[in-house]
Design an enzyme around this catalytic site. Structure first.
Site, PDB file in Angstrom:
ATOM      1  N   ASP A   1      -5.433  -0.035  -6.260  1.00  0.00           N
ATOM      2  CA  ASP A   1      -5.446   1.021  -5.322  1.00  0.00           C
ATOM      3  C   ASP A   1      -4.319   1.906  -5.620  1.00  0.00           C
ATOM      4  OD1 ASP A   1      -5.619   2.327  -2.705  1.00  0.00           O
ATOM      5  OD2 ASP A   1      -4.137   1.232  -2.021  1.00  0.00           O
TER       6      ASP A   1
ATOM      7  N   ASP B   1      -2.172   4.414  -3.170  1.00  0.00           N
ATOM      8  CA  ASP B   1      -1.368   4.416  -1.861  1.00  0.00           C
ATOM      9  C   ASP B   1      -0.813   3.218  -1.317  1.00  0.00           C
ATOM     10  OD1 ASP B   1      -1.059   7.288  -1.555  1.00  0.00           O
ATOM     11  OD2 ASP B   1      -2.813   7.705  -0.752  1.00  0.00           O
TER      12      ASP B   1
ATOM     13  N   GLU C   1      -8.462   2.254  11.431  1.00  0.00           N
ATOM     14  CA  GLU C   1      -8.532   1.760  10.181  1.00  0.00           C
ATOM     15  C   GLU C   1      -7.852   0.354  10.134  1.00  0.00           C
ATOM     16  OE1 GLU C   1      -6.239   2.197   5.901  1.00  0.00           O
ATOM     17  OE2 GLU C   1      -6.345   4.024   7.348  1.00  0.00           O
TER      18      GLU C   1
ATOM     19  N   SER D   1      -8.942   5.190  -5.726  1.00  0.00           N
ATOM     20  CA  SER D   1      -8.290   5.520  -4.574  1.00  0.00           C
ATOM     21  C   SER D   1      -8.955   6.411  -3.625  1.00  0.00           C
ATOM     22  CB  SER D   1      -7.047   6.372  -4.886  1.00  0.00           C
ATOM     23  OG  SER D   1      -6.262   6.908  -3.861  1.00  0.00           O
ATOM     24  N   ALA D   2      -8.728   6.069  -2.344  1.00  0.00           N
ATOM     25  CA  ALA D   2      -9.421   7.211  -1.455  1.00  0.00           C
ATOM     26  C   ALA D   2      -8.668   8.453  -0.997  1.00  0.00           C
ATOM     27  CB  ALA D   2      -9.722   6.180  -0.111  1.00  0.00           C
TER      28      ALA D   2
ATOM     29  N   LYS E   1     -15.099   1.953  -1.840  1.00  0.00           N
ATOM     30  CA  LYS E   1     -14.457   1.831  -3.149  1.00  0.00           C
ATOM     31  C   LYS E   1     -14.974   0.807  -4.176  1.00  0.00           C
ATOM     32  CE  LYS E   1      -9.839   2.216  -2.887  1.00  0.00           C
ATOM     33  NZ  LYS E   1      -8.523   1.954  -2.216  1.00  0.00           N
TER      34      LYS E   1
ATOM     35  N   ASP F   1      -3.959  -3.140  -0.797  1.00  0.00           N
ATOM     36  CA  ASP F   1      -3.178  -3.319   0.448  1.00  0.00           C
ATOM     37  C   ASP F   1      -4.076  -3.194   1.580  1.00  0.00           C
ATOM     38  OD1 ASP F   1      -3.656  -0.137   0.316  1.00  0.00           O
ATOM     39  OD2 ASP F   1      -2.185  -0.247   1.969  1.00  0.00           O
TER      40      ASP F   1
END
Length: 354
Positions: A101, A103, A148, A216-217, A265, A291
């Site tokens: 990932d 971020d 989230e 990554s989103a 993802k 994360d």
């Protein structure tokens, strides 16, 4: 030297780390005497207890990777982690790939308690964006971020709200009169700060020709500019994220059709024309870095049989989420703003080949 016996005792007990932190060198040494208790039990016709085996495996792993003994490192199943690291070492760098990932995984979550910016945060803090954009963006964050990270909601309950959040954020950007050149400027204004050791970790991967997929989103255009600013746009780096489309004047007009959020993802988010995982079918060993629990899906699509060592960075709501993370990730790193543990594991793989 590749050791043929597929037990963690034999592979791990053949090495000792010398020096400090994750840049330690590894040297061949004699098997650990710590195995004596287990050996004695076997000679008496008894199977060693699981607790004793786990303690010995833990001791051997810590001898290989000393940072694993630090208090912020949590491992629920040492036997499982030992087996996986054993397979990574035996497979050598030729069988390895990394999926990460972006971020708050490759990048820092905070510095001295001050929270750092995500990809979307870099965009939102761009000086050329109007105040009403920043206000609306902050309102959406305050509404959706608690959802989230809410441990009491199922993924199925979260997904519609996450899609709502991403669609709203993207629509807001599409009406903000941005151009392609703005993304280099906004990264320059608000530089993304990588975790300590991340740049060297990625350079080591490149030097060993080990591919890394950044999944990554976030905003792909921001990620590309951040990688470029740090000289990390190497041939071994592949980014899959939410990218923008521009008109002939370079003005942002839309995002690409396939929305990537934190819960999709996986291989379904990779463009149908891509043969990324098929091209890497011989690399069935994976170090996965993330994360969020959604990041655990990123390796779906890796050609079997696969060994996936998962490392989770727990950055926020630590007491509330620690047990859940320990149950899902192989290794959990609590409030660790460095890449020391992944780098040490990578070095253990590379050292086995020297």
């Amino acid at each position: 030297m590749i050791l043929r016996t597929p037990t963690v005792f034999h592979v791990i007990s053949s090495f000792r780390v010398t020096g400090k932190r994750s840049n330690s060198s590894l040297k061949a040494t004699k098997p650990f005497l710590a195995k004596t208790t287990v050996t004695n039990q076997l000679s008496q016709g008894r199977q060693p207890s699981r607790n004793i085996c786990n303690i010995k495996i833990m001791d051997n792993l810590i001898s290989l990777i000393p940072n694993l003994k630090l208090s912020h490192v949590h491992v629920k199943d040492w036997q499982n982690v030992g087996d996986k690291i054993n397979k990574l070492i035996a497979g050598t760098h030729d069988k390895l790939q990394v999926i990460a990932d972006f971020d708050f995984t490759l990048t820092k979550f905070h510095v001295d308690g001050v929270r750092k910016l995500s990809c979307h945060g870099v965009v939102e803090n761009y000086s050329k964006l109007p105040d009403h954009y920043k206000l609306k963006s902050k309102e959406m964050f305050n509404k959706y971020y608690p959802v989230e990270i809410d441990q009491h909601l199922s993924v199925e309950e979260k997904i519609p709200l996450m899609i709502e959040w991403y669609d709203g954020a993207h629509e807001l950007l599409e009406h903000s009169n941005l151009y392609k050149h703005d993304f280099a400027l906004m990264v320059k204004e608000n530089p993304i700060e990588f975790r300590d050791g991340t740049l060297q970790f990625m350079k080591d991967l490149n030097a060993a020709n080990i591919p890394i997929l950044v999944f990554s989103a976030g905003v792909g255009d921001v990620i590309d500019e951040a990688l470029l600013a740090n000289n990390l746009t190497q041939d071994n780096v592949k980014v899959i994220s939410n990218y923008m489309t521009y008109n002939t004047e370079g003005k942002l007009v839309a995002f690409t059709d396939k929305l990537i959020h934190m819960y999709n993802k996986n291989e379904t988010s990779i463009p149908h024309s891509s043969t990324y995982f098929q091209d890497l079918s011989h690399r069935h060993n994976v170090i996965l870095l993330g994360d969020s629990l959604g990041d655990l899906q990123m390796s779906k699509g890796v050609e079997p049989p696969s060994t996936v060592l998962t490392i989770g960075f727990l950055n926020d709501k630590i007491e509330e989420r620690l047990e859940k993370y320990k149950g899902e990730f192989d290794i959990v790193l609590v409030d660790d703003q460095s890449m020391d543990i992944p780098d040490a594991i990578l070095k253990s793989v590379l050292a086995n080949e020297s």
